[in-house]
Design a protein around this motif. Structure first.
Motif, PDB file in Angstrom:
ATOM      1  N   MET A   1      36.841  40.716  46.498  1.00 50.65           N
ATOM      2  CA  MET A   1      37.129  40.100  44.947  1.00 50.65           C
ATOM      3  C   MET A   1      36.968  38.625  45.025  1.00 50.65           C
ATOM      4  O   MET A   1      37.461  37.800  45.914  1.00 50.65           O
ATOM      5  CB  MET A   1      38.589  40.396  44.786  1.00 50.65           C
ATOM      6  N   GLY A   2      36.489  38.129  43.908  1.00 48.01           N
ATOM      7  CA  GLY A   2      36.362  36.624  43.700  1.00 48.01           C
ATOM      8  C   GLY A   2      37.233  35.849  43.416  1.00 48.01           C
ATOM      9  O   GLY A   2      38.421  36.437  42.936  1.00 48.01           O
ATOM     10  N   LYS A   3      37.562  34.725  43.836  1.00 47.13           N
ATOM     11  CA  LYS A   3      38.459  33.745  43.639  1.00 47.13           C
ATOM     12  C   LYS A   3      38.019  32.595  42.704  1.00 47.13           C
ATOM     13  O   LYS A   3      36.899  32.014  42.870  1.00 47.13           O
ATOM     14  CB  LYS A   3      38.986  33.096  44.767  1.00 47.13           C
ATOM     15  N   LEU A 105      38.432  36.533  27.457  1.00 44.99           N
ATOM     16  CA  LEU A 105      38.077  35.800  28.595  1.00 44.99           C
ATOM     17  C   LEU A 105      39.005  36.404  29.875  1.00 44.99           C
ATOM     18  O   LEU A 105      38.197  36.566  30.696  1.00 44.99           O
ATOM     19  CB  LEU A 105      38.822  34.485  28.130  1.00 44.99           C
ATOM     20  N   ALA A 106      40.078  37.063  29.717  1.00 43.80           N
ATOM     21  CA  ALA A 106      40.818  37.577  30.975  1.00 43.80           C
ATOM     22  C   ALA A 106      39.683  38.790  31.411  1.00 43.80           C
ATOM     23  O   ALA A 106      39.834  38.861  32.717  1.00 43.80           O
ATOM     24  CB  ALA A 106      42.092  37.825  30.627  1.00 43.80           C
ATOM     25  N   GLU A 107      39.491  39.516  30.690  1.00 44.66           N
ATOM     26  CA  GLU A 107      38.531  40.630  30.985  1.00 44.66           C
ATOM     27  C   GLU A 107      37.258  40.477  31.528  1.00 44.66           C
ATOM     28  O   GLU A 107      36.907  40.980  32.447  1.00 44.66           O
ATOM     29  CB  GLU A 107      38.564  41.499  29.757  1.00 44.66           C
ATOM     30  N   GLU A 108      36.753  39.344  30.711  1.00 45.83           N
ATOM     31  CA  GLU A 108      35.430  39.132  31.329  1.00 45.83           C
ATOM     32  C   GLU A 108      35.596  38.337  32.672  1.00 45.83           C
ATOM     33  O   GLU A 108      34.774  38.488  33.695  1.00 45.83           O
ATOM     34  CB  GLU A 108      34.710  37.770  30.498  1.00 45.83           C
ATOM     35  N   VAL A 109      36.490  37.301  32.959  1.00 45.02           N
ATOM     36  CA  VAL A 109      36.907  36.935  34.186  1.00 45.02           C
ATOM     37  C   VAL A 109      37.038  37.946  35.299  1.00 45.02           C
ATOM     38  O   VAL A 109      36.694  37.689  36.417  1.00 45.02           O
ATOM     39  CB  VAL A 109      37.967  35.767  34.118  1.00 45.02           C
ATOM     40  N   ALA A 110      37.668  39.089  34.931  1.00 44.01           N
ATOM     41  CA  ALA A 110      38.202  40.067  35.889  1.00 44.01           C
ATOM     42  C   ALA A 110      36.978  40.759  36.224  1.00 44.01           C
ATOM     43  O   ALA A 110      36.788  41.217  37.523  1.00 44.01           O
ATOM     44  CB  ALA A 110      39.322  41.087  35.307  1.00 44.01           C
ATOM     45  N   ARG A 111      36.086  40.944  35.367  1.00 46.42           N
ATOM     46  CA  ARG A 111      34.787  41.559  35.735  1.00 46.42           C
ATOM     47  C   ARG A 111      33.943  40.794  36.737  1.00 46.42           C
ATOM     48  O   ARG A 111      33.372  41.319  37.701  1.00 46.42           O
ATOM     49  CB  ARG A 111      33.887  42.033  34.486  1.00 46.42           C
ATOM     50  N   VAL A 116      31.957  39.616  42.511  1.00 47.46           N
ATOM     51  CA  VAL A 116      31.418  38.668  43.347  1.00 47.46           C
ATOM     52  C   VAL A 116      32.665  38.613  44.635  1.00 47.46           C
ATOM     53  O   VAL A 116      33.736  38.566  44.282  1.00 47.46           O
ATOM     54  CB  VAL A 116      31.702  37.181  42.596  1.00 47.46           C
ATOM     55  N   ASP A 117      32.154  38.615  45.696  1.00 49.62           N
ATOM     56  CA  ASP A 117      32.859  38.737  47.064  1.00 49.62           C
ATOM     57  C   ASP A 117      33.036  37.173  47.412  1.00 49.62           C
ATOM     58  O   ASP A 117      32.004  36.762  48.247  1.00 49.62           O
ATOM     59  CB  ASP A 117      32.439  39.552  47.980  1.00 49.62           C
TER      60      ASP A 117
END
Length: 185
Positions: A1-3, A105-111, A116-117
């Protein structure tokens, strides 16, 4: 999961506007007045640590105009990695490996995090950085603070609502008194 990592050049009074001199800001290019010393190595390490970029539309357009014609390790990394641009108006991105995020925004960032790892870096992108910080979507905040007061211009932390506790994870002084601060949520 991306940071999500927001990384910014800022003045002592919090101005982040036009550090490179590509815009029409009265103090444009203000970061070039200082020797960054090991700060350049820090920025290269950030680029090499990136798995993706998350950018606002204006910063994306500036990067998309500049980076494809550049060469070197930094440019190669930026040009090859996935890029996510938050925009309601951009329809045809021209920079390779770009995905437009036009939803909430929050949904798009979560996707993007799920896709991305590794680290997803936000450079510049004042409105996006502010929105991410305000919504507690930032995992790390990297600031390169320059020893100058600019007095006017876009400020990084304008419009942040409420208290946002952070933990200082690292700090160092480089070059002509430029301070690198790394905060974690």
């Amino acid at each position: 999961m991306g940071k999500i990592v927001v990384t910014e050049f800022v003045s002592l009074d919090g101005v982040m506007e036009d550090p490179g001199g590509a815009e029409d800001y009265e103090h444009g290019g203000w970061t070039f007045e200082y020797d960054r010393g090991e700060g350049d190595k820090f920025k290269l390490e950030e680029a090499l640590d990136s798995e993706a970029l998350l950018l606002g539309r204006r910063t994306y357009e500036g990067f998309a105009e500049a980076w494809p014609s550049r060469e070197g390790e930094f440019a190669d990394k930026f040009n090859s990695m996935p890029k996510y641009v938050v925009s309601k108006t951009l329809e045809q991105p021209t920079w390779n490996n770009t995905t437009v995020l036009s939803g909430e925004l929050a949904e798009e960032v979560a996707r993007a995090r799920e896709a991305v790892d590794g680290n997803i870096y936000v450079h510049g992108s004042a409105q996006l950085a502010q929105a991410l910080l305000d919504r507690d979507l930032v995992d790390e905040l990297h600031l390169m603070v320059f020893p100058v007061l600019l007095g006017s211009g876009k400020r990084l932390l304008d419009g942040i609502s409420g208290k946002k506790p952070l933990r200082l994870a690292d700090s160092k002084t480089v070059g002509d008194g430029v301070v690198i601060l790394v905060y974690e949520r």
